[in-house]
Scaffold this motif. Structure first.
Motif, PDB file in Angstrom:
ATOM      1  N   GLY A 126       9.521  -4.094  10.245  1.00 57.99           N
ATOM      2  CA  GLY A 126       8.659  -2.977  10.604  1.00 57.99           C
ATOM      3  C   GLY A 126       7.252  -3.090  10.078  1.00 57.99           C
ATOM      4  N   ASN A 127       6.528  -1.986  10.196  1.00 58.96           N
ATOM      5  CA  ASN A 127       5.149  -1.896   9.731  1.00 58.96           C
ATOM      6  C   ASN A 127       5.114  -1.643   8.230  1.00 58.96           C
ATOM      7  N   ALA A 128       4.518  -2.556   7.472  1.00 58.83           N
ATOM      8  CA  ALA A 128       4.365  -2.397   6.027  1.00 58.83           C
ATOM      9  C   ALA A 128       3.088  -1.586   5.773  1.00 58.83           C
ATOM     10  N   ILE A 129       3.258  -0.335   5.353  1.00 58.88           N
ATOM     11  CA  ILE A 129       2.149   0.610   5.284  1.00 58.88           C
ATOM     12  C   ILE A 129       2.126   1.311   3.932  1.00 58.88           C
ATOM     13  N   VAL A 130       0.931   1.595   3.442  1.00 56.54           N
ATOM     14  CA  VAL A 130       0.780   2.474   2.285  1.00 56.54           C
ATOM     15  C   VAL A 130       0.400   3.860   2.810  1.00 56.54           C
ATOM     16  N   ASP A 131       1.210   4.884   2.434  1.00 55.57           N
ATOM     17  CA  ASP A 131       0.987   6.254   2.899  1.00 55.57           C
ATOM     18  C   ASP A 131       0.030   6.997   1.975  1.00 55.57           C
TER      19      ASP A 131
ATOM     20  N   GLU B 213      -0.524   8.846  -2.962  1.00 57.80           N
ATOM     21  CA  GLU B 213      -0.429   7.540  -2.308  1.00 57.80           C
ATOM     22  C   GLU B 213       0.894   6.891  -2.683  1.00 57.80           C
ATOM     23  N   ALA B 214       1.562   6.356  -1.681  1.00 52.83           N
ATOM     24  CA  ALA B 214       2.861   5.727  -1.936  1.00 52.83           C
ATOM     25  C   ALA B 214       3.143   4.716  -0.840  1.00 52.83           C
ATOM     26  N   SER B 215       3.834   3.649  -1.187  1.00 49.66           N
ATOM     27  CA  SER B 215       4.220   2.664  -0.174  1.00 49.66           C
ATOM     28  C   SER B 215       5.117   3.329   0.853  1.00 49.66           C
ATOM     29  N   GLY B 216       4.869   3.003   2.114  1.00 47.80           N
ATOM     30  CA  GLY B 216       5.631   3.631   3.185  1.00 47.80           C
ATOM     31  C   GLY B 216       5.889   2.664   4.324  1.00 47.80           C
ATOM     32  N   GLY B 217       5.825   3.198   5.537  1.00 49.04           N
ATOM     33  CA  GLY B 217       6.258   2.450   6.708  1.00 49.04           C
ATOM     34  C   GLY B 217       7.679   2.887   7.019  1.00 49.04           C
ATOM     35  N   SER B 218       7.944   3.232   8.269  1.00 46.77           N
ATOM     36  CA  SER B 218       9.226   3.834   8.640  1.00 46.77           C
ATOM     37  C   SER B 218      10.436   3.013   8.202  1.00 46.77           C
ATOM     38  N   ALA B 219      10.504   1.753   8.638  1.00 47.71           N
ATOM     39  CA  ALA B 219      11.672   0.929   8.302  1.00 47.71           C
ATOM     40  C   ALA B 219      11.713   0.576   6.818  1.00 47.71           C
TER      41      ALA B 219
ATOM     42  N   ILE C  67       0.323  -3.639  -4.048  1.00 47.66           N
ATOM     43  CA  ILE C  67       1.039  -2.406  -4.386  1.00 47.66           C
ATOM     44  C   ILE C  67       2.317  -2.303  -3.563  1.00 47.66           C
ATOM     45  N   PHE C  68       2.202  -2.545  -2.246  1.00 45.78           N
ATOM     46  CA  PHE C  68       3.372  -2.460  -1.381  1.00 45.78           C
ATOM     47  C   PHE C  68       4.451  -3.445  -1.825  1.00 45.78           C
ATOM     48  N   THR C  69       4.044  -4.702  -2.054  1.00 46.41           N
ATOM     49  CA  THR C  69       4.990  -5.751  -2.440  1.00 46.41           C
ATOM     50  C   THR C  69       5.668  -5.412  -3.763  1.00 46.41           C
ATOM     51  N   HIS C  70       4.898  -4.964  -4.728  1.00 50.52           N
ATOM     52  CA  HIS C  70       5.462  -4.601  -6.028  1.00 50.52           C
ATOM     53  C   HIS C  70       6.464  -3.456  -5.873  1.00 50.52           C
ATOM     54  N   ASP C  71       6.091  -2.423  -5.111  1.00 47.99           N
ATOM     55  CA  ASP C  71       6.945  -1.254  -4.957  1.00 47.99           C
ATOM     56  C   ASP C  71       8.285  -1.601  -4.323  1.00 47.99           C
TER      57      ASP C  71
ATOM     58  N   PRO D  64       5.293 -13.902   3.882  1.00 44.95           N
ATOM     59  CA  PRO D  64       3.996 -14.351   3.349  1.00 44.95           C
ATOM     60  C   PRO D  64       2.881 -13.373   3.714  1.00 44.95           C
ATOM     61  N   PRO D  65       1.993 -13.036   2.766  1.00 43.98           N
ATOM     62  CA  PRO D  65       0.897 -12.110   3.078  1.00 43.98           C
ATOM     63  C   PRO D  65      -0.147 -12.764   3.971  1.00 43.98           C
ATOM     64  N   LEU D  66      -0.884 -11.922   4.673  1.00 45.65           N
ATOM     65  CA  LEU D  66      -1.968 -12.384   5.538  1.00 45.65           C
ATOM     66  C   LEU D  66      -3.189 -12.685   4.673  1.00 45.65           C
ATOM     67  N   THR D  67      -3.714 -13.891   4.770  1.00 46.83           N
ATOM     68  CA  THR D  67      -4.847 -14.277   3.926  1.00 46.83           C
ATOM     69  C   THR D  67      -6.178 -14.237   4.671  1.00 46.83           C
ATOM     70  N   ASP D  68      -6.138 -14.132   5.982  1.00 43.98           N
ATOM     71  CA  ASP D  68      -7.371 -14.133   6.767  1.00 43.98           C
ATOM     72  C   ASP D  68      -7.198 -13.166   7.926  1.00 43.98           C
ATOM     73  N   GLY D  69      -7.783 -11.980   7.800  1.00 39.05           N
ATOM     74  CA  GLY D  69      -7.619 -10.987   8.854  1.00 39.05           C
ATOM     75  C   GLY D  69      -7.797  -9.583   8.327  1.00 39.05           C
ATOM     76  N   PRO D  70      -7.269  -8.586   9.028  1.00 40.17           N
ATOM     77  CA  PRO D  70      -7.470  -7.193   8.639  1.00 40.17           C
ATOM     78  C   PRO D  70      -6.755  -6.831   7.335  1.00 40.17           C
ATOM     79  N   ALA D  71      -7.142  -5.697   6.780  1.00 43.59           N
ATOM     80  CA  ALA D  71      -6.594  -5.222   5.515  1.00 43.59           C
ATOM     81  C   ALA D  71      -5.173  -4.692   5.688  1.00 43.59           C
ATOM     82  N   THR D  72      -4.519  -4.448   4.561  1.00 44.21           N
ATOM     83  CA  THR D  72      -3.193  -3.838   4.572  1.00 44.21           C
ATOM     84  C   THR D  72      -3.257  -2.461   5.243  1.00 44.21           C
TER      85      THR D  72
END
Length: 338
Positions: free
Chosen positions: A15-20, A60-66, A94-98, A109-117
């Motif tokens: 799913g979408n890895a999101i910080v709420d 603020e808290a790590s989120g994303g539905s799934a 923060i998301f990865t740690h949580d 693997p995290p995205l190293t070149d592109g848009p932000a989290t």
């Protein structure tokens, strides 16, 4: 499909890895900012920055539905894994740690070149409704490569759970089909949540094809299932979906949930809530209890009741993740998970 007993994980979610970012708001604020009430609207990075500056102080808290769902499964004592994309930035860390701290296996693997989290700006009104403005950023860039990278965990999971919100990009659609085909090849089951009625309306034909050909377990709310089949009412939608999937679970807010498998249909009552604070995550946490129950071969009624218990806990406070041990709540209810 018959579940296999050699699984390392009960559920792997994609799913979408999101910080709420959750903040109290008024209906007047929603109107002034042009925010659709009780819905999820996609926004760009500039709009995310502008809206954030207008919102009241919040949480603020790590989120994303799934991701919320697998957090719930971990809180229940289940074994969970996750595939989702963050950027190599502070919110990504923060998301990865949580998610790892709560015991969920996560090594995309995290995205190293592109848009932000990604971040989701959630304005919570006094009626406990949540109106979400989401900048997807890196989260939307899950691809078949990420699914392939997570193949070992996917093949070792009883249920692979796909989040409907991620369906907006063709790369993600192909990733979902790849995940479902991999699951089928290893005799695992694939589940899908429809996520949002606007999401269904954007992708109805693609969802219908995915459900009919690749999905074993479907989760939705009443509005979503009616929209998917363009049905006249709830009963008509249920009649149609039961032809497409082995198991369907539909939540109906205070009416509880209806779950069907073959000729079996059960109705699960909503759990009482002392104080309704924030409905963010209700469907995600219902999915946690329900999917863990199905993965561990619980009766439909018991799996559904556990979903209702989890949903009741999360709507009693701000945020989309449990604040107390769901395993303790399950044990109090007489439900034991392995």
């Amino acid at each position: 499909m018959t579940p296999m007993s050699d699984a390392r994980f009960d559920v792997l979610a994609v799913g979408n890895a999101i910080v709420d970012v959750l903040s109290p708001a008024t209906d007047a604020f929603l109107a002034a900012e042009g925010i659709a009430k009780d819905a999820m609207t996609l926004i760009d990075e500039d709009r995310a920055r502008t809206l954030y500056a207008q919102m009241q102080p919040g949480k603020e808290a790590s989120g994303g539905s799934a991701a919320n769902t697998v957090a719930g499964i971990a809180s229940l004592g289940g074994k969970a894994a996750y595939i989702g994309k963050v950027a190599d930035d502070q919110l990504g860390e923060i998301f990865t740690h949580d998610i790892r701290t709560i015991g969920v296996h996560f090594d995309t693997p995290p995205l190293t070149d592109g848009p932000a989290t990604a971040r989701c700006l959630i304005n919570v009104t006094p009626d406990a409704g949540r109106s979400m403005s989401t900048f997807l950023g890196a989260a939307a860039l899950v691809t078949e490569k990420d699914v392939a990278a997570g193949a070992d965990a996917l093949q070792a999971s009883e249920i692979i759970y796909l989040e409907g919100y991620l369906f907006d990009r063709e790369e993600a659609k192909r990733g979902y089909v790849a995940a479902a085909e991999m699951a089928a090849a290893h005799k695992r089951r694939t589940a899908l949540t429809l996520s949002d009625v606007f999401c269904v309306e954007r992708h109805r034909a693609a969802f219908r094809h995915l459900v009919a050909h690749h999905i074993d377990i479907l989760l939705a709310n009443e509005a979503e299932i009616i929209a998917l089949y363009e049905a006249s009412d709830f009963d008509a939608a249920m009649a149609q979906v039961r032809k497409d999937v082995a198991i369907v679970a539909v939540t109906r807010s205070e009416k509880g949930a209806v779950i069907a498998r073959g000729d079996e249909m059960v109705t699960v009552a909503a759990e009482p809530v002392t104080q309704l604070v924030d409905t963010t995550g209700a469907g995600d946490l219902f999915a946690a209890g329900f999917l863990l129950g199905i993965a561990q071969e619980k009766p439909l009624a018991e799996a559904g009741r556990m979903g209702a218990i989890c949903a009741a806990e999360v709507i009693s406070h701000y945020g989309a993740r449990p604040e107390i041990s769901l395993k303790t709540l399950a044990e109090t209810a007489g439900i034991a998970f392995e």
